[in-house]
Design a protein around this motif. Sequence first.
Motif, PDB file in Angstrom:
ATOM      1  N   ARG A   9       4.316  32.954 -30.417  1.00 39.40           N
ATOM      2  CA  ARG A   9       5.241  33.981 -29.926  1.00 39.40           C
ATOM      3  C   ARG A   9       4.428  35.158 -29.408  1.00 39.40           C
ATOM      4  O   ARG A   9       3.665  35.780 -30.148  1.00 39.40           O
ATOM      5  CB  ARG A   9       6.186  34.453 -31.039  1.00 39.40           C
ATOM      6  N   VAL A  10       4.572  35.433 -28.136  1.00 40.30           N
ATOM      7  CA  VAL A  10       3.798  36.496 -27.487  1.00 40.30           C
ATOM      8  C   VAL A  10       4.303  37.860 -27.929  1.00 40.30           C
ATOM      9  O   VAL A  10       5.513  38.098 -28.021  1.00 40.30           O
ATOM     10  CB  VAL A  10       3.887  36.355 -25.955  1.00 40.30           C
ATOM     11  N   GLN A  11       3.359  38.778 -28.187  1.00 34.30           N
ATOM     12  CA  GLN A  11       3.683  40.154 -28.562  1.00 34.30           C
ATOM     13  C   GLN A  11       3.013  41.119 -27.580  1.00 34.30           C
ATOM     14  O   GLN A  11       2.044  41.787 -27.928  1.00 34.30           O
ATOM     15  CB  GLN A  11       3.219  40.446 -29.997  1.00 34.30           C
ATOM     16  N   GLY A  12       3.507  41.166 -26.376  1.00 32.66           N
ATOM     17  CA  GLY A  12       2.922  42.038 -25.370  1.00 32.66           C
ATOM     18  C   GLY A  12       3.335  43.485 -25.550  1.00 32.66           C
ATOM     19  O   GLY A  12       4.439  43.771 -26.001  1.00 32.66           O
ATOM     20  N   ARG A  13       2.436  44.377 -25.164  1.00 28.88           N
ATOM     21  CA  ARG A  13       2.751  45.805 -25.232  1.00 28.88           C
ATOM     22  C   ARG A  13       3.476  46.284 -23.973  1.00 28.88           C
ATOM     23  O   ARG A  13       3.965  47.403 -23.924  1.00 28.88           O
ATOM     24  CB  ARG A  13       1.456  46.601 -25.449  1.00 28.88           C
ATOM     25  N   SER A  14       3.511  45.422 -22.979  1.00 26.53           N
ATOM     26  CA  SER A  14       4.252  45.690 -21.755  1.00 26.53           C
ATOM     27  C   SER A  14       4.614  44.342 -21.157  1.00 26.53           C
ATOM     28  O   SER A  14       4.137  43.292 -21.614  1.00 26.53           O
ATOM     29  CB  SER A  14       3.409  46.503 -20.767  1.00 26.53           C
ATOM     30  N   LEU A  15       5.435  44.347 -20.113  1.00 29.41           N
ATOM     31  CA  LEU A  15       5.815  43.090 -19.480  1.00 29.41           C
ATOM     32  C   LEU A  15       4.598  42.400 -18.872  1.00 29.41           C
ATOM     33  O   LEU A  15       4.412  41.191 -19.027  1.00 29.41           O
ATOM     34  CB  LEU A  15       6.883  43.352 -18.417  1.00 29.41           C
ATOM     35  N   GLY A  16       3.753  43.176 -18.205  1.00 35.94           N
ATOM     36  CA  GLY A  16       2.538  42.613 -17.638  1.00 35.94           C
ATOM     37  C   GLY A  16       1.593  42.090 -18.699  1.00 35.94           C
ATOM     38  O   GLY A  16       0.930  41.062 -18.518  1.00 35.94           O
ATOM     39  N   ASP A  17       1.522  42.798 -19.828  1.00 37.84           N
ATOM     40  CA  ASP A  17       0.660  42.372 -20.922  1.00 37.84           C
ATOM     41  C   ASP A  17       1.137  41.040 -21.497  1.00 37.84           C
ATOM     42  O   ASP A  17       0.328  40.201 -21.900  1.00 37.84           O
ATOM     43  CB  ASP A  17       0.635  43.449 -22.008  1.00 37.84           C
ATOM     44  N   SER A  18       2.441  40.830 -21.530  1.00 39.00           N
ATOM     45  CA  SER A  18       2.980  39.557 -22.022  1.00 39.00           C
ATOM     46  C   SER A  18       2.496  38.399 -21.163  1.00 39.00           C
ATOM     47  O   SER A  18       2.152  37.325 -21.677  1.00 39.00           O
ATOM     48  CB  SER A  18       4.520  39.598 -22.025  1.00 39.00           C
ATOM     49  N   LEU A  19       2.438  38.603 -19.858  1.00 39.51           N
ATOM     50  CA  LEU A  19       1.953  37.549 -18.964  1.00 39.51           C
ATOM     51  C   LEU A  19       0.450  37.324 -19.154  1.00 39.51           C
ATOM     52  O   LEU A  19      -0.029  36.189 -19.113  1.00 39.51           O
ATOM     53  CB  LEU A  19       2.259  37.903 -17.515  1.00 39.51           C
ATOM     54  N   ARG A  20      -0.299  38.411 -19.369  1.00 43.95           N
ATOM     55  CA  ARG A  20      -1.739  38.279 -19.629  1.00 43.95           C
ATOM     56  C   ARG A  20      -1.974  37.441 -20.880  1.00 43.95           C
ATOM     57  O   ARG A  20      -2.819  36.529 -20.885  1.00 43.95           O
ATOM     58  CB  ARG A  20      -2.380  39.654 -19.801  1.00 43.95           C
ATOM     59  N   ILE A  21      -1.231  37.739 -21.932  1.00 43.05           N
ATOM     60  CA  ILE A  21      -1.390  37.003 -23.192  1.00 43.05           C
ATOM     61  C   ILE A  21      -0.980  35.551 -23.001  1.00 43.05           C
ATOM     62  O   ILE A  21      -1.641  34.630 -23.500  1.00 43.05           O
ATOM     63  CB  ILE A  21      -0.562  37.675 -24.301  1.00 43.05           C
ATOM     64  N   ALA A  22       0.109  35.331 -22.265  1.00 41.34           N
ATOM     65  CA  ALA A  22       0.559  33.963 -22.001  1.00 41.34           C
ATOM     66  C   ALA A  22      -0.536  33.165 -21.300  1.00 41.34           C
ATOM     67  O   ALA A  22      -0.793  31.999 -21.640  1.00 41.34           O
ATOM     68  CB  ALA A  22       1.833  33.980 -21.153  1.00 41.34           C
ATOM     69  N   GLU A  23      -1.203  33.783 -20.338  1.00 40.31           N
ATOM     70  CA  GLU A  23      -2.293  33.097 -19.634  1.00 40.31           C
ATOM     71  C   GLU A  23      -3.412  32.723 -20.596  1.00 40.31           C
ATOM     72  O   GLU A  23      -3.982  31.631 -20.504  1.00 40.31           O
ATOM     73  CB  GLU A  23      -2.818  33.981 -18.514  1.00 40.31           C
ATOM     74  N   GLY A  24      -3.750  33.629 -21.512  1.00 41.88           N
ATOM     75  CA  GLY A  24      -4.785  33.341 -22.494  1.00 41.88           C
ATOM     76  C   GLY A  24      -4.406  32.203 -23.420  1.00 41.88           C
ATOM     77  O   GLY A  24      -5.236  31.340 -23.745  1.00 41.88           O
ATOM     78  N   LEU A  25      -3.141  32.174 -23.846  1.00 39.84           N
ATOM     79  CA  LEU A  25      -2.676  31.108 -24.730  1.00 39.84           C
ATOM     80  C   LEU A  25      -2.606  29.771 -23.997  1.00 39.84           C
ATOM     81  O   LEU A  25      -2.893  28.720 -24.575  1.00 39.84           O
ATOM     82  CB  LEU A  25      -1.307  31.479 -25.315  1.00 39.84           C
TER      83      LEU A  25
END
Length: 209
Positions: free
Chosen positions: A184-200
């Motif tokens: 479950r992604v916990q981004g600090r912003s909408l863009g950060d959520s996509l960054r984390i998704a890419e890493g996962l």
Amino acid sequence: MLRRLSLLWVLAALLPLAAAAQAPAEGTDYVVIADGQRWQPEPGTIEVVEIFAYPCGHCDRFQPMLAAWARTAGDDVRVHYLPAAYDPGNAYARAYFALEALGRVVELHPRLFDAIHREGSLPARGASRAEVASFLAGEGLDAARVAAAMDAPATDEKMNAAREFAMRSGLQGTPTLIINGKYRVQGRSLGDSLRIAEGLIAMERAVPR
């Protein structure tokens, strides 16, 4: 002195790139879902599920970002939208599953956001099934077919399954991204959520299959 300043400027420019390249951190960027399961398992693919709600302003802003990101995420990535279906009578969640059944998600999923957040032609809260069906009829669908799809037993099953998926994932708000049913992604912003998704996604690609 000038050479030293130039070096500092180069390092400053590289710092954001280095941060972006870092692997997501468990507990900060994402949470591992105990006994997590994928929404729609498909061998050889990586699943990204966005749990959303049409009245959610953040989901409205995220929708075009996620759609654009999905087009470049890779041939092995499957992006699924999933309404937060805690209320079995929620007309908007049922409308989404009706669009799926009728094969009209691509063009009409964004239109429901427009109707609520820009046009005011649908209410943010308390929309009835009749109101939503009427709106979709204005978008070229047959109102009777929409109403039947919203009330179909298959939609009841999807509503229940969506609720179970959200609860199992530990949903805390919308929009939320779930990667392969495991994270479950916990981004600090909408863009950060996509960054984390890419890493996962990169992590999942590295797992032997």
